[in-house]
Scaffold this active site. Structure first.
Site, PDB file in Angstrom:
ATOM      1  N   HIS A   9      10.693 -15.610   8.022  1.00 14.44           N
ATOM      2  CA  HIS A   9      10.839 -17.111   8.484  1.00 14.44           C
ATOM      3  C   HIS A   9       9.541 -17.646   8.893  1.00 14.44           C
ATOM      4  O   HIS A   9       9.072 -18.927   8.526  1.00 14.44           O
ATOM      5  CB  HIS A   9      11.616 -17.167   9.871  1.00 14.44           C
ATOM      6  CG  HIS A   9      11.062 -16.138  10.931  1.00 14.44           C
ATOM      7  ND1 HIS A   9      11.125 -14.821  10.901  1.00 14.44           N
ATOM      8  CD2 HIS A   9      10.602 -16.574  12.159  1.00 14.44           C
ATOM      9  CE1 HIS A   9      10.796 -14.286  12.008  1.00 14.44           C
ATOM     10  NE2 HIS A   9      10.217 -15.393  12.793  1.00 14.44           N
ATOM     11  N   CYS A  65       4.164 -13.910   5.436  1.00 11.89           N
ATOM     12  CA  CYS A  65       4.688 -13.933   6.847  1.00 11.89           C
ATOM     13  C   CYS A  65       3.909 -14.643   7.640  1.00 11.89           C
ATOM     14  O   CYS A  65       3.046 -15.536   6.892  1.00 11.89           O
ATOM     15  CB  CYS A  65       4.815 -12.519   7.410  1.00 11.89           C
ATOM     16  SG  CYS A  65       3.357 -11.643   7.809  1.00 11.89           S
ATOM     17  N   HIS A  98     -10.429  -3.962  -8.507  1.00 14.54           N
ATOM     18  CA  HIS A  98     -11.209  -2.842  -8.190  1.00 14.54           C
ATOM     19  C   HIS A  98      -9.910  -1.976  -7.707  1.00 14.54           C
ATOM     20  O   HIS A  98     -10.009  -0.609  -7.760  1.00 14.54           O
ATOM     21  CB  HIS A  98     -11.989  -3.231  -7.185  1.00 14.54           C
ATOM     22  CG  HIS A  98     -13.427  -3.698  -7.505  1.00 14.54           C
ATOM     23  ND1 HIS A  98     -14.397  -3.901  -6.854  1.00 14.54           N
ATOM     24  CD2 HIS A  98     -13.722  -4.568  -9.063  1.00 14.54           C
ATOM     25  CE1 HIS A  98     -15.735  -4.313  -7.368  1.00 14.54           C
ATOM     26  NE2 HIS A  98     -14.846  -4.873  -8.805  1.00 14.54           N
ATOM     27  N   ARG A 137     -11.190   5.962  -7.684  1.00 10.73           N
ATOM     28  CA  ARG A 137     -11.108   5.757  -6.327  1.00 10.73           C
ATOM     29  C   ARG A 137      -9.393   5.546  -6.307  1.00 10.73           C
ATOM     30  O   ARG A 137      -8.841   5.890  -5.324  1.00 10.73           O
ATOM     31  CB  ARG A 137     -11.929   4.563  -5.969  1.00 10.73           C
ATOM     32  CG  ARG A 137     -13.220   4.926  -5.954  1.00 10.73           C
ATOM     33  CD  ARG A 137     -14.231   3.480  -6.014  1.00 10.73           C
ATOM     34  NE  ARG A 137     -15.448   3.977  -5.874  1.00 10.73           N
ATOM     35  CZ  ARG A 137     -16.654   3.078  -6.335  1.00 10.73           C
ATOM     36  NH1 ARG A 137     -16.228   1.699  -6.770  1.00 10.73           N
ATOM     37  NH2 ARG A 137     -17.773   3.333  -6.407  1.00 10.73           N
TER      38      ARG A 137
HETATM   39  C1  RB5 Z   1       7.383 -13.773  13.060  1.00  6.32           C
HETATM   40  O1  RB5 Z   1       7.265 -14.709  14.264  1.00  6.32           O
HETATM   41  C2  RB5 Z   1       6.048 -13.054  12.836  1.00  6.32           C
HETATM   42  O2  RB5 Z   1       5.728 -11.881  13.754  1.00  6.32           O
HETATM   43  C3  RB5 Z   1       5.730 -12.247  11.537  1.00  6.32           C
HETATM   44  O3  RB5 Z   1       5.949 -13.351  10.437  1.00  6.32           O
HETATM   45  C4  RB5 Z   1       4.108 -11.856  11.247  1.00  6.32           C
HETATM   46  O4  RB5 Z   1       3.307 -12.803  11.406  1.00  6.32           O
HETATM   47  C5  RB5 Z   1       4.151 -10.251  11.578  1.00  6.32           C
HETATM   48  O5  RB5 Z   1       2.942  -9.906  11.275  1.00  6.32           O
END
Ligand code: RB5
Length: 163
Positions: A9, A65, A98, A137
Protein backbone atom coordinates in the site's frame (compact mmCIF):
# COMPACT_ATOMS: atom_id res chain seq x y z
CA UNK A 1 11.64 -7.38 -21.64
CA UNK A 2 9.04 -8.71 -19.20
CA UNK A 3 8.99 -7.00 -15.81
CA UNK A 4 7.13 -8.24 -12.75
CA UNK A 5 5.69 -5.24 -10.91
CA UNK A 6 4.59 -5.44 -7.29
CA UNK A 7 3.96 -3.10 -4.40
CA UNK A 8 2.42 -2.79 -0.98
CA UNK A 9 0.00 0.00 0.00
CA UNK A 10 2.96 2.33 0.64
CA UNK A 11 4.15 1.84 -2.93
CA UNK A 12 0.72 1.80 -4.53
CA UNK A 13 0.51 5.57 -5.22
CA UNK A 14 3.50 5.19 -7.58
CA UNK A 15 2.41 1.99 -9.29
CA UNK A 16 0.32 3.41 -12.14
CA UNK A 17 3.09 5.79 -13.18
CA UNK A 18 5.65 2.98 -13.13
CA UNK A 19 3.35 0.78 -15.20
CA UNK A 20 2.83 3.58 -17.73
CA UNK A 21 6.60 4.08 -17.95
CA UNK A 22 7.17 0.39 -18.54
CA UNK A 23 4.56 0.42 -21.29
CA UNK A 24 6.17 3.48 -22.85
CA UNK A 25 9.54 1.71 -23.09
CA UNK A 26 7.94 -1.39 -24.60
CA UNK A 27 8.25 -3.65 -21.55
CA UNK A 28 5.62 -6.27 -20.88
CA UNK A 29 4.25 -6.07 -17.32
CA UNK A 30 3.42 -9.01 -15.11
CA UNK A 31 1.19 -7.36 -12.50
CA UNK A 32 1.71 -8.87 -9.05
CA UNK A 33 -0.52 -6.41 -7.11
CA UNK A 34 -1.43 -4.86 -4.80
CA UNK A 35 -4.30 -2.98 -6.36
CA UNK A 36 -5.41 -0.49 -3.73
CA UNK A 37 -4.35 1.63 -0.77
CA UNK A 38 -5.59 -1.04 1.67
CA UNK A 39 -2.92 -2.08 4.12
CA UNK A 40 -1.03 -5.23 3.11
CA UNK A 41 2.31 -6.83 4.01
CA UNK A 42 5.26 -6.04 1.74
CA UNK A 43 6.92 -9.50 2.05
CA UNK A 44 3.93 -11.02 0.25
CA UNK A 45 4.63 -8.85 -2.81
CA UNK A 46 8.37 -9.45 -2.72
CA UNK A 47 7.51 -13.14 -2.78
CA UNK A 48 5.10 -12.79 -5.72
CA UNK A 49 7.54 -10.82 -7.88
CA UNK A 50 10.42 -13.18 -7.05
CA UNK A 51 8.30 -16.21 -7.91
CA UNK A 52 7.52 -14.78 -11.34
CA UNK A 53 11.20 -14.11 -12.02
CA UNK A 54 12.36 -17.49 -10.76
CA UNK A 55 9.70 -19.21 -12.89
CA UNK A 56 11.13 -17.46 -15.95
CA UNK A 57 7.93 -15.49 -16.53
CA UNK A 58 9.79 -12.17 -16.25
CA UNK A 59 13.43 -11.22 -16.62
CA UNK A 60 13.38 -8.54 -13.93
CA UNK A 61 11.18 -7.01 -11.29
CA UNK A 62 10.23 -3.68 -9.78
CA UNK A 63 9.02 -3.51 -6.19
CA UNK A 64 7.54 -0.47 -4.50
CA UNK A 65 6.92 0.18 -0.83
CA UNK A 66 6.99 3.29 1.31
CA UNK A 67 10.74 3.52 1.63
CA UNK A 68 11.91 0.74 -0.70
CA UNK A 69 13.77 -0.79 2.24
CA UNK A 70 11.42 -3.40 3.65
CA UNK A 71 10.52 -4.86 0.29
CA UNK A 72 14.19 -5.03 -0.77
CA UNK A 73 15.16 -6.79 2.46
CA UNK A 74 12.40 -9.33 1.88
CA UNK A 75 13.28 -9.84 -1.80
CA UNK A 76 16.96 -10.36 -1.02
CA UNK A 77 16.10 -13.30 1.23
CA UNK A 78 15.03 -15.22 -1.86
CA UNK A 79 17.87 -17.07 -3.62
CA UNK A 80 18.33 -15.81 -7.16
CA UNK A 81 17.04 -12.33 -6.38
CA UNK A 82 19.44 -9.38 -6.32
CA UNK A 83 17.39 -6.38 -5.28
CA UNK A 84 18.56 -2.84 -4.68
CA UNK A 85 16.94 0.36 -3.45
CA UNK A 86 18.07 2.92 -6.01
CA UNK A 87 16.95 6.49 -5.63
CA UNK A 88 19.56 7.92 -7.99
CA UNK A 89 19.87 7.14 -11.68
CA UNK A 90 23.55 6.13 -11.47
CA UNK A 91 22.75 3.27 -9.08
CA UNK A 92 19.66 2.27 -11.08
CA UNK A 93 21.78 1.41 -14.12
CA UNK A 94 25.10 0.61 -12.46
CA UNK A 95 23.40 -1.92 -10.18
CA UNK A 96 22.49 -3.88 -13.30
CA UNK A 97 25.74 -3.26 -15.18
CA UNK A 98 28.10 -4.26 -12.36
CA UNK A 99 26.00 -6.29 -9.92
CA UNK A 100 23.42 -7.98 -12.16
CA UNK A 101 20.66 -6.49 -9.98
CA UNK A 102 17.41 -8.06 -11.17
CA UNK A 103 14.94 -6.19 -8.97
CA UNK A 104 14.70 -2.43 -8.60
CA UNK A 105 13.12 -1.26 -5.35
CA UNK A 106 11.68 2.21 -4.96
CA UNK A 107 10.21 4.09 -2.03
CA UNK A 108 7.06 5.89 -3.10
CA UNK A 109 7.27 8.13 -0.02
CA UNK A 110 10.81 9.14 -0.94
CA UNK A 111 11.00 9.70 -4.68
CA UNK A 112 8.72 11.88 -6.75
CA UNK A 113 7.01 10.58 -9.86
CA UNK A 114 9.38 12.19 -12.35
CA UNK A 115 12.52 10.83 -10.69
CA UNK A 116 10.87 7.42 -10.45
CA UNK A 117 10.26 7.48 -14.21
CA UNK A 118 13.95 8.19 -14.85
CA UNK A 119 15.00 5.46 -12.41
CA UNK A 120 12.84 2.91 -14.19
CA UNK A 121 14.10 3.98 -17.61
CA UNK A 122 17.72 3.67 -16.43
CA UNK A 123 17.09 0.23 -14.90
CA UNK A 124 15.33 -1.20 -17.95
CA UNK A 125 17.89 0.13 -20.43
CA UNK A 126 20.88 -1.31 -18.55
CA UNK A 127 22.49 -4.71 -19.03
CA UNK A 128 25.13 -6.65 -17.13
CA UNK A 129 28.53 -5.90 -18.63
CA UNK A 130 29.91 -9.44 -18.30
CA UNK A 131 33.32 -7.90 -17.61
CA UNK A 132 35.64 -10.30 -15.85
CA UNK A 133 35.84 -8.39 -12.56
CA UNK A 134 32.07 -8.09 -12.32
CA UNK A 135 31.53 -11.75 -13.16
CA UNK A 136 34.12 -12.65 -10.50
CA UNK A 137 32.34 -10.55 -7.87
CA UNK A 138 28.92 -11.84 -8.87
CA UNK A 139 30.22 -15.40 -8.51
CA UNK A 140 31.38 -14.54 -4.99
CA UNK A 141 27.91 -13.26 -4.17
CA UNK A 142 26.42 -16.48 -5.54
CA UNK A 143 28.90 -18.47 -3.47
CA UNK A 144 27.72 -16.69 -0.29
CA UNK A 145 24.15 -17.55 -1.28
CA UNK A 146 25.05 -21.21 -1.92
CA UNK A 147 26.93 -21.53 1.37
CA UNK A 148 24.02 -20.02 3.29
CA UNK A 149 21.51 -22.32 1.58
CA UNK A 150 23.62 -25.34 2.44
CA UNK A 151 24.05 -24.16 6.05
CA UNK A 152 27.78 -23.85 5.41
CA UNK A 153 28.22 -20.10 5.51
CA UNK A 154 31.71 -19.47 6.86
CA UNK A 155 31.56 -16.26 8.89
CA UNK A 156 35.28 -16.52 9.68
CA UNK A 157 36.31 -16.36 6.03
CA UNK A 158 36.59 -13.06 4.21
CA UNK A 159 37.11 -14.69 0.83
CA UNK A 160 35.13 -17.11 -1.24
CA UNK A 161 36.17 -20.77 -1.28
CA UNK A 162 35.84 -20.82 -5.09
CA UNK A 163 37.11 -17.52 -6.34
C1 RB5 B 1 4.13 0.54 5.16
O1 RB5 B 1 3.57 1.48 6.03
C2 RB5 B 1 5.64 0.69 5.14
O2 RB5 B 1 6.16 0.28 6.37
C3 RB5 B 1 6.22 -0.10 3.99
O3 RB5 B 1 5.66 0.31 2.80
C4 RB5 B 1 7.72 0.07 3.76
O4 RB5 B 1 8.08 1.40 3.75
C5 RB5 B 1 8.63 -0.73 4.55
O5 RB5 B 1 9.85 -0.65 4.34
Amino acid sequence: MRIALGCDHGGFPLKARIAATLQAVGAEIVDCGTDSNCSVDYPDYARKVAAVILAGQAERGILLCGSGVGISVAANKIPGIRAGVCHDTYSAHQGVEHDDMNVLCLGARIVGDELAVELVRAFVAASFTNEERHVRRLNKVLEIEREALEGKFDSTSSTSRDP
